[in-house]
Write an enzyme that holds these catalytic residues in place. Structure first.
Site, PDB file in Angstrom:
ATOM      1  N   ASP A 299       0.824  -1.204   0.000  1.00 48.30           N
ATOM      2  CA  ASP A 299       0.000   0.000   0.000  1.00 48.30           C
ATOM      3  C   ASP A 299       0.861   1.258   0.000  1.00 48.30           C
ATOM      4  OD1 ASP A 299      -2.607  -0.481  -0.358  1.00 48.30           O
ATOM      5  OD2 ASP A 299      -3.240  -0.118   1.710  1.00 48.30           O
ATOM      6  N   ASP A 346       0.900 -10.819   8.349  1.00 51.19           N
ATOM      7  CA  ASP A 346       1.420  -9.465   8.432  1.00 51.19           C
ATOM      8  C   ASP A 346       2.853  -9.523   7.944  1.00 51.19           C
ATOM      9  OD1 ASP A 346      -0.792  -8.242   9.291  1.00 51.19           O
ATOM     10  OD2 ASP A 346      -0.183  -7.994  11.374  1.00 51.19           O
ATOM     11  N   ASP A 348       5.554  -8.774   8.966  1.00 56.52           N
ATOM     12  CA  ASP A 348       6.652  -9.135   9.870  1.00 56.52           C
ATOM     13  C   ASP A 348       6.383 -10.461  10.579  1.00 56.52           C
ATOM     14  OD1 ASP A 348       4.564  -8.267  11.277  1.00 56.52           O
ATOM     15  OD2 ASP A 348       5.638  -6.818  12.501  1.00 56.52           O
ATOM     16  N   ASP A 443     -10.341  -7.519  11.547  1.00 60.83           N
ATOM     17  CA  ASP A 443     -10.184  -8.967  11.690  1.00 60.83           C
ATOM     18  C   ASP A 443     -11.330  -9.600  12.476  1.00 60.83           C
ATOM     19  OD1 ASP A 443      -9.278  -7.614  13.892  1.00 60.83           O
ATOM     20  OD2 ASP A 443      -7.196  -8.207  13.641  1.00 60.83           O
TER      21      ASP A 443
END
Lengths: 849, 247
Positions: A299, A346, A348, A443
């Site tokens: 993004d 995600d 990470d 979520d």
């Protein structure tokens, strides 16, 4: 007794009696046996229906025509069954079951005749629920228990009786505490509920002072806060009553039958370094290569990301706007991909290679399953762990949620999506219009919608991916604010207690999750409550101190013993209070705002992977706690003055409130300690591990060594001092991955007596995929992680929080303006002096003659 | 008494070095070992620090009708070694038919070994294709030593049914993970003969050759080396494998 019951009894009677005549004693025996078995026995015993026990186990004895020697026959038969037939028990059962299903059983009426038992099938449960005995016994038992419970909760007792009641039950509680297994644990929950409900009843019914408007107002505020805590306790017990511990399900043998999976790695502003490891690990996932597509969802529209994706050969998706942040990013990618499943990490969160193999199995065997969530595991310390230096010693803030709560939710089919480390079935996800975009916690909202449509969710507790924790306290709090706001938004916009599709149990699970984030104001109320008496001199709990003591103490003691038993491995006693206190101030406002104006506020991104160059005290973040500390200290001093100058009939009330203030100061000290940020210098996080590797020297010699930590750029390796001497500038490190060995060229960065620090030379994608596979993505990496964590012992946990608290005040004084550090030094000197006065142990040497 | 036969797929795979170092590891783990050289090259004596001038051995004793016990020597770490004996070309030609027949002197030797205080016998056997022709007494475990090279792989595929017997296991020696070809072949072998593989490998380590040059084993002279670690693991695996089979 209703129609059904008597008709079944009659059918059973006919079964025994047939068409023959029944003698009077026979009638008595038969009827009393049928009544007894229907009312008091389990519907099935030893594999056959309980009412048929006599004819199955005593075939030679006729109930309807008892004979003189029957008692002897019964005894002989019992002896024979217990001691001689015992080894053949199993096959005997089989025969009984067979006979039942083919022969006599078919003649019976109603659901009681279900002969073949398969408890996994819903039919069995329906049959069981409908079984005669249960239907008539259950309401009776429940009614009886309810009456007893209401009595226990509502009967007012004088102090002595209340003391005896609470302490006797406490003895029972401690006995259950020693017993292993879940049933004693459930009994403990019942006891704790009893005492806590009794407390709340007492508080509601007899502790409000209607004559004093100020006291009444403050008292109601405190009572509401306590009701909130009580409700959370209640729902927590419900949620965690039987954690499911769902095992992984194996996949079909033939990999051609495995479904296709798209892997989404959304990123917004994170460093490329952070994302690289995740992509490499995704590329190494054990899954057929033609059934797995990796998408990097950027993004941030960054060229370096696009180039990286091209170099390593993964899809790169970007978009012109950033509408709806992460949710919008994923929805955009959903339109451009086709896999049957979507795995989301995600950027990470580095998956271990077994991630898909272990998480996909349940999808295959449950077509209604829409979501499999796995824990978020962090290999770097979060701000709490770093600043309190208890990383990997005390379970962290997330430990409770991922270790216990999600696991408990899973029993109620209420495990919810946590944004990362999860797999979602594409069909249902598209059915609900993609990831929910209305709230900032997309979520949980997404899984709520899936549940509303009747889809199932699953939670597998094994840590199958690991990531970086938030770096700074402010970032950490920022993240929690977002969660709290999002949950409050869902509560307003899509309240799980209302709306279609959910089962009551799912509603309660979601509701408790949301309720948890509303803890800000109640926590602040508790931190300020004793000041109402000490400063304003108004009784907010209008009762004698001794009664307060006798009601509050059992309530707290019981719940902490039970929670230590339930949560012991995932959260230590008193730490939860510290975690909550730190957050309370910051989540109080956003949640309140979100409850009234759910559309306000934006998505803030959690910053990760940053550096803290200098040790500092976060004055901005800790301002509210310092204010609370000052207020409590002031209250304490006033309390001391009241003790000295106040009327003597108030002394016990003053003491009680002083005790409360001290407890608050203790917890606040822990919160203050967190605000002193410790140094964080390394840009890449090192993961502490211990596994054997081989060092290959340029000379052709191989050394045996232990890898003790690694990061994306290098590793630290331990070996014997002799071996370390031979290590030169360049070495190859050979690591094992599932039976195959990979060699990585490294250069020596530093050398100790028995340890060398190495940096990876070849950073090309193909080498990095293997390196990440051999390090971060090892399947067993995170499993043993919790092993060296101690089990909760409430007293030692209390001591730990105390020492953290003292440390917090020391840090506060040291960082404060000038007279304070001086004061700290003086206090330290005084303490040292006092310490030096105590007697010292000496060593007496006895000279031998 | 446990009996292990080690047989190379072809020359140069390092079977003799495996015998020398595996027996050293077993001895260090507390088993009393005897190494028997059943390879006409008579090379095991070099790996076990036998005086190069020594010509005695069981084959020689058999030809000269002397006692094989006199040819048995003891290493300083306690291992016993029974060399093949130095035979010239004519002697060897004369001896081979006896060895291959059912009257092989090895049978008598094995019979007599039963009464000796030994825990383990490690035999340096002939290479894999010749092994069935020589009459070796029944063994508990046969380790076929393969190097991660094309020749070993080809021979393994060619004689595939040889390794199917429950006592046979394939061991990869001289593995170099840094070389892509070698590690690729090693993983081919591991995939094709999955159940017949020894679960540990021995890496190519210069110290193995150096230890031999110093008349020692890697266990003795370089305990920190990976080779020492590899042989320790191999010895442990052999022990547990044989124990589990006894049950």
């Amino acid at each position: 007794m209703n129609e059904d019951f008597s008709s079944i009894l009659r059918a059973r009677y006919r079964h025994y009696a047939g068409v023959s005549l029944v003698s009077l004693p026979g009638k008595c025996i038969l009827i009393s046996w049928l009544l007894f078995s229907a009312l008091f026995l389990r519907s099935r015993i030893a594999g056959c229906e309980s009412w048929r026990l006599p004819e199955v186990f005593f075939p030679h004895i006729s109930l309807i025509r008892p004979r003189l020697l029957d008692p002897v026959r019964v005894l002989v038969q019992i002896f024979w069954l217990f001691f001689i037939r015992a080894p053949q028990h199993k096959s005997g059962n089989k025969n009984i079951a067979k006979r039942l299903s083919h022969g006599l059983g078919a003649r019976l009426v109603g659901a009681g005749s279900v002969a073949k038992v398969n408890w996994l099938q819903p039919a069995f449960w329906q049959a069981r629920d409908a079984s005669v005995a249960r239907r008539h016994r259950q309401p009776l038992t429940i009614a009886l228990a309810a009456v007893l419970a209401v009595l226990c909760i509502t009967v007012p007792l004088d102090p002595m009786a209340q003391f005896v009641f609470a302490s006797a039950l406490f003895g029972v509680l401690l006995i259950f505490n020693k017993l292993p297994g879940r049933f004693p644990q459930m009994l403990m929950i019942v006891l704790s509920l009893l005492i806590s409900c009794r407390y709340i009843w007492w508080r509601c019914s007899s502790t409000l002072n209607f004559d004093d408007p100020l006291g009444l107002a403050l008292g109601i505020v405190l009572l509401l806060a306590e009701l909130y805590a009580w409700l959370v306790l209640l729902l927590g017990y419900f949620q965690n009553i039987w954690p499911l511990n769902r095992p992984a399900k194996s996949l079909p043998k033939n990999t051609a039958d495995w479904p296709s999976v798209d892997i989404f790695v959304p990123s917004y502003n994170e460093d490329l370094e952070v994302v690289r490891a995740t992509i490499y690990a995704c590329q190494g996932l054990d899954w057929p290569k033609d059934k797995m597509e990796i998408y990097l969802l950027d993004d941030g529209r960054r060229d370096e990301f696009r180039d990286f994706a091209r170099d390593v050969g993964v899809h790169y998706i970007t978009r012109s706007d950033n509408r709806h942040a992460k949710a919008g990013n994923i929805n955009n990618a959903l339109k451009q991909s086709r896999g049957e499943y979507v795995a989301i990490f995600d950027c990470d969160h580095i998956p271990t290679r077994a991630f898909l193999q272990l998480s996909m199995g349940w999808f295959i065997c449950d077509p209604k399953l829409a979501l499999v969530q796995t824990p978020h595991h962090f290999f770097s310390p979060d701000p709490f762990e770093r600043n309190l230096s208890n990383f990997r010693k005390v379970p962290n803030e997330g430990g409770l949620f991922y270790g216990l709560i999600q696991n408990g939710n899973d029993l109620w089919n209420g495990a919810f999506f946590c944004g990362s480390c999860a797999v979602i079935r594409r069909g249902p996800l598209e059915e609900i219009g993609g990831v929910a975009v209305e709230t900032v916690t997309e979520d949980a909202h997404t899984s709520l919608r899936l549940h509303r449509l009747g889809y199932n969710s699953a939670y597998i507790r094994a840590p199958l991916a690991a990531g970086l924790a938030t770096e700074t306290l402010s970032a950490h709090i920022g993240q929690r604010i977002r969660w709290a706001r999002g949950m409050a938004q869902i509560l307003r916009l899509d309240n799980p207690l209302r709306g279609p599709g959910l089962k009551l149990r799912q509603r309660l699970c979601y509701f408790n999750a949301m309720l948890h984030f509303l803890s800000g104001i109640p926590r602040l109320v508790f931190l300020l409550a004793p000041l109402a008496f000490l400063l304003l001199h108004t009784y907010i709990i209008y009762a004698p101190a001794i009664m307060i003591f006798l009601y509050v103490l059992p309530h707290m003691l019981y719940s902490s013993v039970v929670n230590a038993k339930i949560q012991g491995r995932y959260r230590h006693s008193f730490w939860g209070e510290v975690y909550e206190t730190v957050l309370s101030w910051y989540i109080a406002r956003p949640t309140t705002v979100a409850l009234f104006a759910p559309h306000k506020g934006t998505f803030n991104v959690t910053a990760k992977g940053g550096l803290i160059h200098e040790k500092y005290f976060d004055w901005v973040m800790s301002r509210p706690y310092i204010l609370l500390v000052l207020l409590n200290v002031f209250g304490f001093l006033v309390g001391l003055w009241r003790l000295y100058a106040g009327p003597s009939n108030e002394i016990s009330a003053v003491l009680l409130n002083l005790f409360w203030v001290v407890y608050n100061l203790l917890i606040l000290g822990g919160a203050v300690a967190v605000a002193a940020e410790a140094k964080q210098l390394r840009s890449d996080h090192r993961v502490q591990v211990r596994f054997p590797v081989v060092l290959e020297l340029p000379s052709g010699h191989l050394l045996h060594a232990q890898l003790v930590d690694f990061s994306l750029s290098g590793a630290r390796i331990e070996m014997s001092a002799d071996a370390a001497e031979q290590v030169g500038q360049r070495v190859n490190v050979i690591m094992d991955r599932a039976g195959r060995e990979y060699s990585f060229a490294m250069t020596t960065v530093f050398k100790g007596r028995d340890v060398v620090g190495l940096r990876l030379c070849d950073q090309s994608p193909s080498s990095m995929v293997n390196y990440v596979q051999c390090t971060f993505a090892r399947a067993d990496n995170w499993v043993s992680w919790k092993q060296n964590m101690s089990v909760d012992k409430p007293l030692s946990s209390m001591a730990a929080v105390m020492s953290i608290s003292v440390q917090g005040y020391r840090r506060l004084l040291r960082a404060g303006p000038q007279p304070l550090p001086q004061l700290l030094t003086t206090i330290k000197t005084l303490v040292e002096m006092a310490k030096s006065l105590r007697p010292q142990p000496i060593l007496i040497r006895v000279e031998e003659a | 008494m446990l009996t292990i036969t080690v047989s190379g797929m072809h020359g140069g795979v390092g079977a003799t070095a495996i015998v020398a170092n595996l027996s050293a590891a077993l001895q260090q783990q507390g088993l009393r070992c005897l190494c028997i050289d059943a390879n006409a090259d008579n090379m095991l004596r070099l790996a076990l620090a036998v005086n190069p001038e020594e010509t005695l051995g069981w084959a020689k004793s058999s030809l000269t009708h002397s006692a094989w016990q006199d040819a048995t020597l003891q290493h300083e770490d306690g291992r016993w070694v029974l060399p093949f004996g130095e035979l010239n070309v004519d002697e060897l030609a004369r001896f081979i038919p006896t060895w291959a027949s059912s009257e092989s002197p090895l049978h008598d030797i094995f019979y007599e070994l039963q009464s000796l205080p030994l825990d383990c016998v490690v035999i340096d056997g002939p290479r894999s294709r010749l092994l069935p022709h020589y009459s070796l007494p029944s063994v508990d475990l046969t380790l076929y030593v393969a190097a991660p090279d094309a020749a070993s792989y080809a021979l393994l595929k060619q004689d595939a049914k040889n390794w199917q017997s429950p006592n046979s296991r394939i061991l990869i020696n001289r593995l170099q993970p840094a070389q892509e070809l070698a590690s690729a072949i090693a993983s081919f072998i591991a995939d094709d003969f999955e159940e017949r593989m020894v679960p540990c490998v021995v890496h190519e380590d210069l110290i193995v050759a150096e230890a031999q040059a110093e008349l020692s084993s890697v266990i003795g002279c370089a305990p920190d080396s990976q080779a020492a670690q590899d042989f320790q693991s191999l010895a442990l695996w052999c022990q547990s494998e044989l124990q589990s089979r006894e049950k």
